[in-house]
Design a protein around this motif. Structure first.
Motif, PDB file in Angstrom:
ATOM      1  N   LEU A  49     -20.912 -37.480   1.318  1.00  0.00           N
ATOM      2  CA  LEU A  49     -19.943 -36.382   0.800  1.00  0.00           C
ATOM      3  C   LEU A  49     -19.173 -35.986   2.021  1.00  0.00           C
ATOM      4  CD1 LEU A  49     -19.337 -34.548  -1.686  1.00  0.00           C
ATOM      5  CD2 LEU A  49     -21.163 -33.136  -0.953  1.00  0.00           C
ATOM      6  N   VAL A  50     -19.866 -35.594   3.000  1.00  0.00           N
ATOM      7  CA  VAL A  50     -19.016 -35.169   4.132  1.00  0.00           C
ATOM      8  C   VAL A  50     -17.833 -36.284   4.704  1.00  0.00           C
ATOM      9  CG1 VAL A  50     -19.124 -34.660   6.791  1.00  0.00           C
ATOM     10  CG2 VAL A  50     -20.804 -33.714   4.983  1.00  0.00           C
ATOM     11  N   LEU A  51     -18.421 -37.408   4.556  1.00  0.00           N
ATOM     12  CA  LEU A  51     -17.303 -38.615   4.983  1.00  0.00           C
ATOM     13  C   LEU A  51     -16.252 -38.573   3.898  1.00  0.00           C
ATOM     14  CD1 LEU A  51     -16.748 -41.032   6.522  1.00  0.00           C
ATOM     15  CD2 LEU A  51     -17.926 -42.251   5.109  1.00  0.00           C
ATOM     16  N   VAL A  52     -16.274 -38.535   2.625  1.00  0.00           N
ATOM     17  CA  VAL A  52     -15.445 -38.341   1.426  1.00  0.00           C
ATOM     18  C   VAL A  52     -14.660 -37.293   1.761  1.00  0.00           C
ATOM     19  CG1 VAL A  52     -14.957 -38.263  -0.881  1.00  0.00           C
ATOM     20  CG2 VAL A  52     -16.738 -39.669  -0.044  1.00  0.00           C
ATOM     21  N   HIS A  53     -15.009 -36.323   2.156  1.00  0.00           N
ATOM     22  CA  HIS A  53     -14.276 -34.938   2.418  1.00  0.00           C
ATOM     23  C   HIS A  53     -13.400 -35.176   3.700  1.00  0.00           C
ATOM     24  CE1 HIS A  53     -13.489 -30.957   3.592  1.00  0.00           C
ATOM     25  NE2 HIS A  53     -13.262 -30.569   2.289  1.00  0.00           N
ATOM     26  N   VAL A  54     -13.932 -35.593   4.618  1.00  0.00           N
ATOM     27  CA  VAL A  54     -12.789 -35.928   5.840  1.00  0.00           C
ATOM     28  C   VAL A  54     -11.938 -37.031   5.468  1.00  0.00           C
ATOM     29  CG1 VAL A  54     -13.114 -36.906   7.959  1.00  0.00           C
ATOM     30  CG2 VAL A  54     -15.104 -35.247   7.411  1.00  0.00           C
ATOM     31  N   LEU A  55     -12.328 -38.100   4.781  1.00  0.00           N
ATOM     32  CA  LEU A  55     -11.326 -39.056   4.484  1.00  0.00           C
ATOM     33  C   LEU A  55     -10.233 -38.515   3.796  1.00  0.00           C
ATOM     34  CD1 LEU A  55     -13.400 -42.267   4.108  1.00  0.00           C
ATOM     35  CD2 LEU A  55     -11.875 -41.661   5.861  1.00  0.00           C
ATOM     36  N   LEU A  56     -10.591 -37.612   2.571  1.00  0.00           N
ATOM     37  CA  LEU A  56      -9.400 -36.930   1.650  1.00  0.00           C
ATOM     38  C   LEU A  56      -8.715 -35.829   2.586  1.00  0.00           C
ATOM     39  CD1 LEU A  56     -11.543 -36.278  -1.512  1.00  0.00           C
ATOM     40  CD2 LEU A  56      -9.610 -37.969  -1.190  1.00  0.00           C
ATOM     41  N   THR A  57      -9.401 -35.213   3.190  1.00  0.00           N
ATOM     42  CA  THR A  57      -8.732 -34.443   4.227  1.00  0.00           C
ATOM     43  C   THR A  57      -7.590 -35.020   5.115  1.00  0.00           C
ATOM     44  OG1 THR A  57     -10.420 -32.813   4.042  1.00  0.00           O
ATOM     45  CG2 THR A  57      -8.664 -32.437   5.913  1.00  0.00           C
ATOM     46  N   LEU A  58      -8.054 -36.275   5.761  1.00  0.00           N
ATOM     47  CA  LEU A  58      -7.205 -37.010   6.662  1.00  0.00           C
ATOM     48  C   LEU A  58      -5.886 -37.548   5.603  1.00  0.00           C
ATOM     49  CD1 LEU A  58      -6.545 -38.133   9.510  1.00  0.00           C
ATOM     50  CD2 LEU A  58      -7.923 -39.927   8.727  1.00  0.00           C
ATOM     51  N   TYR A  83       1.111 -35.159   4.110  1.00  0.00           N
ATOM     52  CA  TYR A  83       1.908 -33.929   4.458  1.00  0.00           C
ATOM     53  C   TYR A  83       2.841 -33.998   5.489  1.00  0.00           C
ATOM     54  CZ  TYR A  83       2.397 -28.555   4.708  1.00  0.00           C
ATOM     55  OH  TYR A  83       2.724 -27.469   4.931  1.00  0.00           O
ATOM     56  N   VAL A  84       2.353 -34.792   6.490  1.00  0.00           N
ATOM     57  CA  VAL A  84       3.202 -34.820   7.699  1.00  0.00           C
ATOM     58  C   VAL A  84       4.421 -35.849   7.462  1.00  0.00           C
ATOM     59  CG1 VAL A  84       3.234 -36.087   9.927  1.00  0.00           C
ATOM     60  CG2 VAL A  84       1.433 -34.405   9.226  1.00  0.00           C
ATOM     61  N   TYR A  85       4.032 -36.885   6.724  1.00  0.00           N
ATOM     62  CA  TYR A  85       5.120 -37.926   6.182  1.00  0.00           C
ATOM     63  C   TYR A  85       6.390 -37.073   5.199  1.00  0.00           C
ATOM     64  CZ  TYR A  85       7.472 -41.754   3.875  1.00  0.00           C
ATOM     65  OH  TYR A  85       8.243 -42.746   3.404  1.00  0.00           O
ATOM     66  N   VAL A  86       5.781 -36.179   4.640  1.00  0.00           N
ATOM     67  CA  VAL A  86       6.764 -35.631   3.536  1.00  0.00           C
ATOM     68  C   VAL A  86       7.864 -34.718   4.641  1.00  0.00           C
ATOM     69  CG1 VAL A  86       7.239 -34.020   1.770  1.00  0.00           C
ATOM     70  CG2 VAL A  86       5.577 -36.051   1.410  1.00  0.00           C
ATOM     71  N   LEU A  87       6.980 -33.938   5.202  1.00  0.00           N
ATOM     72  CA  LEU A  87       7.776 -33.025   6.115  1.00  0.00           C
ATOM     73  C   LEU A  87       8.607 -33.477   7.073  1.00  0.00           C
ATOM     74  CD1 LEU A  87       5.100 -29.952   6.687  1.00  0.00           C
ATOM     75  CD2 LEU A  87       6.995 -30.247   5.285  1.00  0.00           C
ATOM     76  N   SER A  88       8.064 -34.798   7.563  1.00  0.00           N
ATOM     77  CA  SER A  88       9.092 -35.633   8.626  1.00  0.00           C
ATOM     78  C   SER A  88      10.342 -35.871   7.725  1.00  0.00           C
ATOM     79  CB  SER A  88       8.344 -36.395   9.273  1.00  0.00           C
ATOM     80  OG  SER A  88       8.059 -37.516   8.346  1.00  0.00           O
ATOM     81  N   HIS A  89      10.319 -36.218   6.681  1.00  0.00           N
ATOM     82  CA  HIS A  89      11.611 -36.809   5.809  1.00  0.00           C
ATOM     83  C   HIS A  89      12.433 -35.665   5.295  1.00  0.00           C
ATOM     84  CE1 HIS A  89      11.065 -40.909   6.186  1.00  0.00           C
ATOM     85  NE2 HIS A  89       9.786 -40.752   5.689  1.00  0.00           N
ATOM     86  N   ALA A  90      11.738 -34.289   5.057  1.00  0.00           N
ATOM     87  CA  ALA A  90      12.414 -33.067   4.753  1.00  0.00           C
ATOM     88  C   ALA A  90      13.137 -32.378   5.899  1.00  0.00           C
ATOM     89  CB  ALA A  90      11.446 -32.016   4.245  1.00  0.00           C
ATOM     90  N   ARG A  91      12.628 -32.857   7.091  1.00  0.00           N
ATOM     91  CA  ARG A  91      13.451 -32.212   8.171  1.00  0.00           C
ATOM     92  C   ARG A  91      14.917 -32.624   8.140  1.00  0.00           C
ATOM     93  NH1 ARG A  91      12.124 -33.023  14.397  1.00  0.00           N
ATOM     94  NH2 ARG A  91      13.493 -31.240  15.265  1.00  0.00           N
TER      95      ARG A  91
END
Length: 59
Positions: free
Chosen positions: A4-13, A19-27
């Protein structure tokens, strides 16, 4: 429990990477001079509106 912890970490990552990908293009969009001027104008109107509201509010 560890799975469960591993799934949570992977989903967060995954979420943060997307999020970083979208913001880099929105910049690119938000650094255009025309967009920056529009955002500056909107921000100025909002701040002036807040100032007028504070100045006219009864204490």
């Amino acid at each position: 429990m560890a799975l469960l912890v591993l799934v949570h970490v992977l989903l967060t990552l995954l979420w943060l990477s997307a999020y970083v990908y979208v913001l880099s293009h929105a910049r690119r969009f938000f650094t255009r001079p025309r967009v920056r001027r529009a955002m500056d104008r909107v921000t100025g109107v909002v701040l002036i509106g807040f100032g007028v509201r504070v100045a006219t509010s009864a204490t």
